[in-house]
Motif scaffolding. Structure first.
Motif, mmCIF file in Angstrom:
data_model
loop_
_atom_site.group_PDB
_atom_site.id
_atom_site.type_symbol
_atom_site.label_atom_id
_atom_site.label_comp_id
_atom_site.label_asym_id
_atom_site.label_seq_id
_atom_site.Cartn_x
_atom_site.Cartn_y
_atom_site.Cartn_z
ATOM 1 N N ASP A 1 -63.426 80.027 25.593
ATOM 2 C CA ASP A 1 -64.334 80.129 26.726
ATOM 3 C C ASP A 1 -63.980 79.088 27.770
ATOM 4 O OD1 ASP A 1 -65.365 77.693 25.800
ATOM 5 O OD2 ASP A 1 -66.864 78.700 24.571
ATOM 6 N N LEU A 2 -64.642 79.129 28.906
ATOM 7 C CA LEU A 2 -64.329 78.216 30.010
ATOM 8 C C LEU A 2 -64.480 76.753 29.602
ATOM 9 C CD1 LEU A 2 -65.985 79.965 33.100
ATOM 10 C CD2 LEU A 2 -63.540 79.814 32.562
ATOM 11 N N GLU A 3 -65.553 76.445 28.843
ATOM 12 C CA GLU A 3 -65.800 75.051 28.467
ATOM 13 C C GLU A 3 -64.722 74.524 27.513
ATOM 14 O OE1 GLU A 3 -68.268 77.307 28.759
ATOM 15 O OE2 GLU A 3 -69.145 76.344 30.533
ATOM 16 N N THR A 4 -64.303 75.375 26.572
ATOM 17 C CA THR A 4 -63.236 74.950 25.659
ATOM 18 C C THR A 4 -61.940 74.741 26.426
ATOM 19 O OG1 THR A 4 -64.244 76.160 23.823
ATOM 20 C CG2 THR A 4 -61.920 75.575 23.598
ATOM 21 N N GLU A 5 -61.654 75.652 27.358
ATOM 22 C CA GLU A 5 -60.458 75.493 28.186
ATOM 23 C C GLU A 5 -60.535 74.207 28.999
ATOM 24 O OE1 GLU A 5 -58.499 78.558 30.312
ATOM 25 O OE2 GLU A 5 -59.594 80.145 29.289
ATOM 26 N N LEU A 6 -61.726 73.884 29.494
ATOM 27 C CA LEU A 6 -61.900 72.654 30.261
ATOM 28 C C LEU A 6 -61.574 71.440 29.399
ATOM 29 C CD1 LEU A 6 -62.796 71.150 32.810
ATOM 30 C CD2 LEU A 6 -65.147 71.235 31.923
ATOM 31 N N ARG A 7 -62.111 71.399 28.194
ATOM 32 C CA ARG A 7 -61.837 70.275 27.295
ATOM 33 C C ARG A 7 -60.359 70.201 26.953
ATOM 34 N NH1 ARG A 7 -66.735 72.221 25.057
ATOM 35 N NH2 ARG A 7 -65.605 73.303 23.393
ATOM 36 N N LEU A 8 -59.734 71.359 26.725
ATOM 37 C CA LEU A 8 -58.314 71.411 26.402
ATOM 38 C C LEU A 8 -57.476 70.849 27.545
ATOM 39 C CD1 LEU A 8 -55.843 72.287 24.775
ATOM 40 C CD2 LEU A 8 -56.136 74.589 25.718
#
Length: 323
Positions: free
Chosen positions: A31-38
């Protein structure tokens, strides 16, 4: 390098990064949040900005409570840290273990990032679940610039963790001599005690940190302070066989005849722990062979009882000369 081989090598690295960021590798796409953290973790500021523009929540944590800001701090990525803060990231968000962006910065020694976090309102007094604040962590790692920075911002050098250990004790345990004077100047208590009754000097002696002991003594710490069991720095050092430490303590004037709560002296401790190489040094420094512990035993009696032959050989002629 073969592009197919390169792709095969990078695949497990990406999978590991996704797991750390909080995504399942079995999912079709994160999801967007996981991609952001990555992307915060790998330092891709441009992509992180794009994800925020798409609506990714800047403070969305993974299952451990770790946010994109914390990942960027760990990665020493000042640009991404600045981006996330400008987009409203909570500088004082905490993980499940109580860690904050500032404690992560202290752990990794990122001076520039810690300066930015403090400028944006990071709390210097926040602690991890183990009771460590940023000052304790920076002191433990000997990061002098950050220690000065945190003290200037109001960090409390008298604060203690769950074991009762202060920043001074943390630095002493690791032999970080450069930090010790800064903490004392900042108001640290030289004679503060942890839950075992140990001072910073006692902790340093126990860990064999001769430089820290010498520095602390020079700053005024009591050389013959005792812990909750009555052990002195000399007894602790002898018990671990820290030869250089024992020699330094004796040269500095440590009393070889102080007894702990069970009547044990440094000489008896050398015998009991089978550090026979210290016996002659202690006797030369004035250690008495006729003293007895609470069980009415001399050092020679303990040597015989334990069957420590080297100690018996060293003590026998001394004991025979005792009036």
């Amino acid at each position: 390098m073969d592009p197919i081989r390169t792709s095969r090598l990078r695949a497990p690295l990406l999978a590991s990064a996704l797991l750390l960021a909080g995504s399942s590798v079995c999912a079709a796409e994160p999801d967007l949040e996981t991609e952001l953290r990555l992307n915060a973790m790998i330092g891709d500021t441009e992509t992180a900005a794009g994800l925020l523009d798409q609506g990714a929540h800047v403070d969305a944590p993974n299952q451990f409570g770790k946010t994109a800001l914390m990942f960027a701090v760990e990665g020493d990525d000042l640009e991404t840290v600045a981006l996330l803060l400008s987009r409203g990231a909570d500088v004082n968000a905490r993980t499940v273990a109580g860690c904050t962006a500032l404690t992560f910065a202290a752990e990794a020694g990122h001076i520039g990032i810690s300066a930015l976090l403090l400028e944006r309102g990071a709390h210097v007094h926040d602690r991890t679940r183990s009771g460590w604040d940023a000052l304790m962590i920076a002191s433990r790692h000997g990061i002098t610039d950050m220690v000065e920075q945190l003290l200037f911002k109001g960090a409390d050098p008298k604060a203690a963790d769950r074991e009762g250990r202060t920043a001074l004790m943390q630095a002493a345990s690791k032999g970080e001599t450069g930090v010790l004077p800064l903490l004392i100047e900042g108001g640290a208590d030289l004679e503060a005690r942890d839950k075992q009754g140990a001072t910073a000097l006692l902790i340093a002696a126990d860990q064999g940190q001769a430089g820290a002991v010498e520095t602390l003594a020079g700053l005024g710490a009591q050389l013959d302070a005792v812990d909750a069991l009555g052990s002195t720095a000399l007894i602790l050092a002898v018990g671990h066989g820290h030869v250089a430490m024992v020699e330094r303590l004796l040269a500095m004037g440590a009393d070889p005849n102080r007894q702990d709560r069970e009547g044990t002296t440094a000489l008896m401790e050398a015998v009991a722990t089978d550090h026979a190489e210290l016996i002659d040094r202690l006797i030369a420094a004035g250690a008495r062979t006729d003293l007895k512990d609470d069980a009415d035993r001399t050092a020679a009696d303990i040597a015989v009882q334990l069957g420590h032959r080297q100690a018996i050989a060293r003590l026998a002629p001394k004991a025979s000369k005792t009036p």
